[in-house]
Design a protein around this motif. Structure first.
Motif, PDB file in Angstrom:
ATOM      1  N   GLY A 152       0.760  -1.239   0.000  1.00 33.82           N
ATOM      2  CA  GLY A 152       0.000   0.000   0.000  1.00 33.82           C
ATOM      3  C   GLY A 152       0.784   1.278   0.000  1.00 33.82           C
ATOM      4  N   SER A 153       1.988   1.266  -0.506  1.00 32.46           N
ATOM      5  CA  SER A 153       2.810   2.457  -0.426  1.00 32.46           C
ATOM      6  C   SER A 153       3.409   2.783  -1.786  1.00 32.46           C
ATOM      7  N   ASP A 154       4.029   3.953  -1.879  1.00 34.86           N
ATOM      8  CA  ASP A 154       4.772   4.332  -3.075  1.00 34.86           C
ATOM      9  C   ASP A 154       6.191   4.709  -2.646  1.00 34.86           C
ATOM     10  N   ILE A 155       7.051   4.885  -3.603  1.00 31.50           N
ATOM     11  CA  ILE A 155       8.470   5.080  -3.287  1.00 31.50           C
ATOM     12  C   ILE A 155       8.724   6.371  -2.502  1.00 31.50           C
ATOM     13  N   LYS A 156       8.005   7.436  -2.809  1.00 30.89           N
ATOM     14  CA  LYS A 156       8.201   8.692  -2.062  1.00 30.89           C
ATOM     15  C   LYS A 156       7.790   8.519  -0.597  1.00 30.89           C
ATOM     16  N   THR A 157       6.671   7.847  -0.371  1.00 34.33           N
ATOM     17  CA  THR A 157       6.212   7.590   0.996  1.00 34.33           C
ATOM     18  C   THR A 157       7.218   6.723   1.730  1.00 34.33           C
ATOM     19  N   GLU A 158       7.773   5.734   1.049  1.00 27.98           N
ATOM     20  CA  GLU A 158       8.759   4.845   1.667  1.00 27.98           C
ATOM     21  C   GLU A 158      10.059   5.571   1.986  1.00 27.98           C
ATOM     22  N   GLN A 159      10.478   6.478   1.119  1.00 26.70           N
ATOM     23  CA  GLN A 159      11.673   7.274   1.425  1.00 26.70           C
ATOM     24  C   GLN A 159      11.449   8.072   2.698  1.00 26.70           C
ATOM     25  N   SER A 160      10.287   8.698   2.805  1.00 25.04           N
ATOM     26  CA  SER A 160       9.975   9.486   4.011  1.00 25.04           C
ATOM     27  C   SER A 160       9.917   8.598   5.244  1.00 25.04           C
ATOM     28  N   ALA A 161       9.309   7.423   5.111  1.00 28.56           N
ATOM     29  CA  ALA A 161       9.224   6.483   6.246  1.00 28.56           C
ATOM     30  C   ALA A 161      10.618   6.028   6.667  1.00 28.56           C
ATOM     31  N   ALA A 162      11.487   5.780   5.697  1.00 27.16           N
ATOM     32  CA  ALA A 162      12.850   5.340   6.011  1.00 27.16           C
ATOM     33  C   ALA A 162      13.636   6.455   6.715  1.00 27.16           C
ATOM     34  N   ILE A 163      13.462   7.691   6.269  1.00 26.06           N
ATOM     35  CA  ILE A 163      14.149   8.816   6.926  1.00 26.06           C
ATOM     36  C   ILE A 163      13.671   8.945   8.364  1.00 26.06           C
ATOM     37  N   ARG A 164      12.357   8.891   8.571  1.00 20.79           N
ATOM     38  CA  ARG A 164      11.818   8.974   9.945  1.00 20.79           C
ATOM     39  C   ARG A 164      12.364   7.846  10.803  1.00 20.79           C
ATOM     40  N   ALA A 165      12.368   6.619  10.253  1.00 27.86           N
ATOM     41  CA  ALA A 165      12.862   5.465  11.015  1.00 27.86           C
ATOM     42  C   ALA A 165      14.345   5.626  11.343  1.00 27.86           C
ATOM     43  N   MET A 166      15.132   6.097  10.375  1.00 28.14           N
ATOM     44  CA  MET A 166      16.561   6.300  10.636  1.00 28.14           C
ATOM     45  C   MET A 166      16.762   7.290  11.779  1.00 28.14           C
ATOM     46  N   CYS A 167      15.958   8.336  11.808  1.00 29.58           N
ATOM     47  CA  CYS A 167      16.092   9.341  12.862  1.00 29.58           C
ATOM     48  C   CYS A 167      15.613   8.790  14.205  1.00 29.58           C
ATOM     49  N   GLU A 168      14.565   7.978  14.213  1.00 31.08           N
ATOM     50  CA  GLU A 168      14.114   7.336  15.460  1.00 31.08           C
ATOM     51  C   GLU A 168      15.193   6.398  15.998  1.00 31.08           C
ATOM     52  N   ILE A 169      15.787   5.628  15.108  1.00 29.31           N
ATOM     53  CA  ILE A 169      16.857   4.710  15.494  1.00 29.31           C
ATOM     54  C   ILE A 169      18.046   5.506  16.042  1.00 29.31           C
ATOM     55  N   ALA A 170      18.421   6.582  15.336  1.00 30.40           N
ATOM     56  CA  ALA A 170      19.549   7.414  15.775  1.00 30.40           C
ATOM     57  C   ALA A 170      19.288   8.026  17.151  1.00 30.40           C
ATOM     58  N   ALA A 171      18.066   8.486  17.395  1.00 33.78           N
ATOM     59  CA  ALA A 171      17.734   9.073  18.700  1.00 33.78           C
ATOM     60  C   ALA A 171      17.841   8.025  19.804  1.00 33.78           C
ATOM     61  N   ASP A 172      17.399   6.828  19.530  1.00 34.43           N
ATOM     62  CA  ASP A 172      17.503   5.744  20.515  1.00 34.43           C
ATOM     63  C   ASP A 172      18.977   5.410  20.785  1.00 34.43           C
ATOM     64  N   ARG A 173      19.768   5.358  19.734  1.00 34.35           N
ATOM     65  CA  ARG A 173      21.200   5.085  19.887  1.00 34.35           C
ATOM     66  C   ARG A 173      21.877   6.193  20.678  1.00 34.35           C
ATOM     67  N   ALA A 174      21.527   7.449  20.353  1.00 34.32           N
ATOM     68  CA  ALA A 174      22.143   8.574  21.064  1.00 34.32           C
ATOM     69  C   ALA A 174      21.853   8.498  22.565  1.00 34.32           C
ATOM     70  N   ALA A 175      20.634   8.159  22.907  1.00 33.38           N
ATOM     71  CA  ALA A 175      20.273   8.060  24.322  1.00 33.38           C
ATOM     72  C   ALA A 175      21.105   7.005  25.043  1.00 33.38           C
ATOM     73  N   LYS A 176      21.509   5.973  24.331  1.00 32.39           N
ATOM     74  CA  LYS A 176      22.296   4.900  24.929  1.00 32.39           C
ATOM     75  C   LYS A 176      23.802   5.216  24.927  1.00 32.39           C
ATOM     76  N   LEU A 177      24.235   6.138  24.092  1.00 33.89           N
ATOM     77  CA  LEU A 177      25.661   6.400  23.921  1.00 33.89           C
ATOM     78  C   LEU A 177      26.156   7.674  24.609  1.00 33.89           C
TER      79      LEU A 177
END
Length: 178
Positions: A152-177
């Protein structure tokens, strides 16, 4: 490239050597020469109040690439997004990704299903990898989300979802580091 186990104080980042700023990006995101080229200068030129502010600024850079009409910007972005390992992959380079994906490891039918979903996702969205914040989410939930996004998605939506996920992952990593 130097590796770091703890993040330095945020105020020190602009004065750090280029290799250390690149290592910070590697710790927060994933190792990517393209991300280094894009964001290492930002970490030298800007002063951030927190690592979350730094992560937001990198996210804004990635979003700018995703909104660009330039094919080279799109290719650059997809290279950065593609630096994340496939979910459930046997060989994962970054220690952070290994730890985050530990609950996705396994064998049998579910591992094969996850492998096939990765292939379907990458066929549906050429140049992208499925990126999601996996912490605390079971394999079944992640695979259902992956299947839903393939259908149910398109490539632009997936790019945005991947950017958001990368930033969520980075924030979680930063909190641990820090």
């Amino acid at each position: 490239m130097s590796t770091i186990n703890r993040l330095p104080p945020i105020g020190d980042v602009p004065s750090l050597p280029t290799s250390d700023r690149a290592a910070i990006l590697d710790q927060l995101f994933e190792p990517s020469t393209q991300l280094h080229t894009l964001s290492v200068p930002l970490l030298h030129e800007e002063t951030f109040q927190s690592y979350n502010d730094l992560i937001s600024a990198v996210g804004a850079q990635l979003t700018d690439l995703s909104e660009s009409a330039s094919t080279s910007d799109t290719d650059w972005l997809r290279s950065i997004l593609g630096s994340h390992p496939r979910l459930g992959a046997k060989k994962v380079e970054s220690e952070q990704s290994q730890a985050e994906q530990a609950q996705l490891q396994g064998g049998g039918e579910e591992a094969e299903q996850l492998r096939k979903l990765n292939e379907e996702y990458e066929k549906a969205f050429p140049g992208l990898r499925y990126v999601v914040f996996v912490q605390g989410r079971g394999r079944d939930v992640i695979m259902a989300d992956m299947a839903r996004r393939i259908e149910g998605s398109d490539i632009k939506t997936e790019q945005s979802a991947a950017i958001r996920a990368m930033c969520e992952i980075a924030a979680d990593r930063a909190a641990k580091l820090v």
